[in-house]
Design an enzyme around this catalytic site. Structure first.
Site, PDB file in Angstrom:
ATOM      1  N   GLU A  13       0.834  -1.195   0.000  1.00  0.00           N
ATOM      2  CA  GLU A  13       0.000   0.000   0.000  1.00  0.00           C
ATOM      3  C   GLU A  13       0.878   1.258   0.000  1.00  0.00           C
ATOM      4  O   GLU A  13       0.482   2.290  -0.529  1.00  0.00           O
ATOM      5  CB  GLU A  13      -0.929  -0.065   1.216  1.00  0.00           C
ATOM      6  N   HIS A 309      -4.333  -2.232   2.618  1.00  0.00           N
ATOM      7  CA  HIS A 309      -3.774  -1.891   3.933  1.00  0.00           C
ATOM      8  C   HIS A 309      -3.535  -3.161   4.754  1.00  0.00           C
ATOM      9  O   HIS A 309      -2.493  -3.313   5.388  1.00  0.00           O
ATOM     10  CB  HIS A 309      -4.755  -0.995   4.708  1.00  0.00           C
TER      11      HIS A 309
END
Ligand code: AMP
Length: 349
Positions: A13, A309
């Protein structure tokens, strides 16, 4: 203490969470780290105020030596020392998220053998970050269920762009930990909502309340309006799903200039509906935030397909603790995320 662990901040991410989780884990494991390419692909790369405050905050609570602690810095070195409880204050200095700073520092202190009294200043209700309500109503009760003794109190709300929010957090040494288990479907979901508002005309909250009441078919007492103290104007629509006494998901949308109140409220309605339509008990944001507590105390949770995430946070954790620190099992769209019981917390305190 092992050798220096090198972490590519642009991995996965590639945002602030790589830095924040690395700092928490470095402190918890006593591992010196070098993080490079920090937020490399972002519009404003390097450390923003929020990340810098998380870095200096983490350094304070474990007496770390730090290099590269400046705004815009794209590489840092962090050499942790012993964890220190006590009273500490952390101010972001802008509307940057103070809850994200807290989520960096808190895991470090949760297992400390002395109590802490912490004050955080900055944004408490930011888009792209856990609002204080998420932290206080959803995240912290789960930590308490695991046996951690931690409580928070909002002093003042801080909205973008004025910031200036403040909250306090107290921790006490944990007794024995119980592994977290969040595997069951939500049996009897109950939805409630609160319109959080500061320095805005009353009709904004009223219109949002009307949309939520009608769309989610709630009883009037299920949706409240809370006027909060804040240096600047702000509006957050917060809706949560409970199962019995436990809050299991909390959805938020933010008012902003030019965004009609009805659209803001509808955003939350859509999030609540999506959560209720999906079976797993743990929502997307909670999933990535629960990973550190999970490796501290062990346990398992069931969620949907992993977000970027969550996948990245798992990778970061494995860099510190090995592949087996987090195991992911797949069943259709469901993901069961497990960490061995008696996890990292065994080794500290
Ligand atoms: P980063 O993008 O790396 O700064 O990380 C943002 C963090 O904020 C992640 O842990 C997200 O799950 C969390 N987050 C973003 N939006 C929300 C939200 N609406 N509610 C709760 N947490 C959120």
């Amino acid at each position: 203490m092992g050798g220096m662990l090198r972490i590519d901040g642009s991995m996965g991410e590639g945002g602030g969470q790589v830095v924040r989780s690395s700092l928490s884990l470095a402190a918890l494991t006593g591992t010196p780290i070098r993080v490079e390419n920090i937020r490399a692909g972002r519009r404003k790369p390097g450390l923003l105020r929020q990340h810098l405050t998380a870095l200096t905050g983490a350094a304070v609570v474990c007496d770390a030596e730090v290099e590269g602690a400046s705004l815009g810095s794209r590489a840092i070195t962090f050499t942790p020392g012993p964890v220190r409880g006590g009273s500490h204050s952390f101010a972001v200095g802008t509307a940057g998220s103070a809850t994200l700073v807290c989520q960096t520092v808190l895991p470090i202190l949760l297992g400390a053998s002395v109590a802490s009294e912490l004050t955080f200043e900055g944004g408490t209700h930011n888009p792209m970050a856990p609002p204080f309500d998420f932290f206080d109503q959803l995240f912290l009760p789960l930590l308490r269920r695991m046996g951690f003794s931690v409580h928070a109190e909002l002093g003042r709300a801080g909205f973008y762009p004025a910031g200036g929010g403040r909250f306090s957090v107290t921790t006490e040494p944990a007794a024995a930990l119980t592994p977290l288990e969040l595997l069951q479907s939500v049996a009897s979901p109950r939805v409630q909502a609160c319109i959080v508002q500061a320095r805005l005309p009353a009709h904004v909250a009223q219109r949002e309340r009307d949309v939520i009441l009608e769309a989610l078919e709630l009883a009037p007492e299920a949706v409240s309006v809370r006027k909060v103290r804040s240096p600047g104007p702000g509006n957050a629509v917060v809706a949560w799903v409970s199962d019995g006494d436990d809050v299991v998901e909390l959805c938020t949308a933010f008012g902003e200039r030019g965004r009609p109140a009805e659209i803001v409220a509808q955003d939350v309605v859509d999030q609540v509906r999506a959560y209720l339509a999906a079976d797993p008990p743990v929502g997307e944001h909670l999933a990535d935030q629960l990973l550190l507590p999970l490796v501290l105390g062990g346990g398992a949770f069931r969620t949907g397909p992993l977000s970027s995430h969550t996948r990245t946070n798992i990778e970061v954790i494995r860099m510190f603790l090995g592949e087996s620190a987090i195991v992911v099992e797949e069943a259709g769209d469901d993901r069961c995320v497990r960490a061995p019981a008696g996890g990292l917390a065994d080794g500290y305190g």
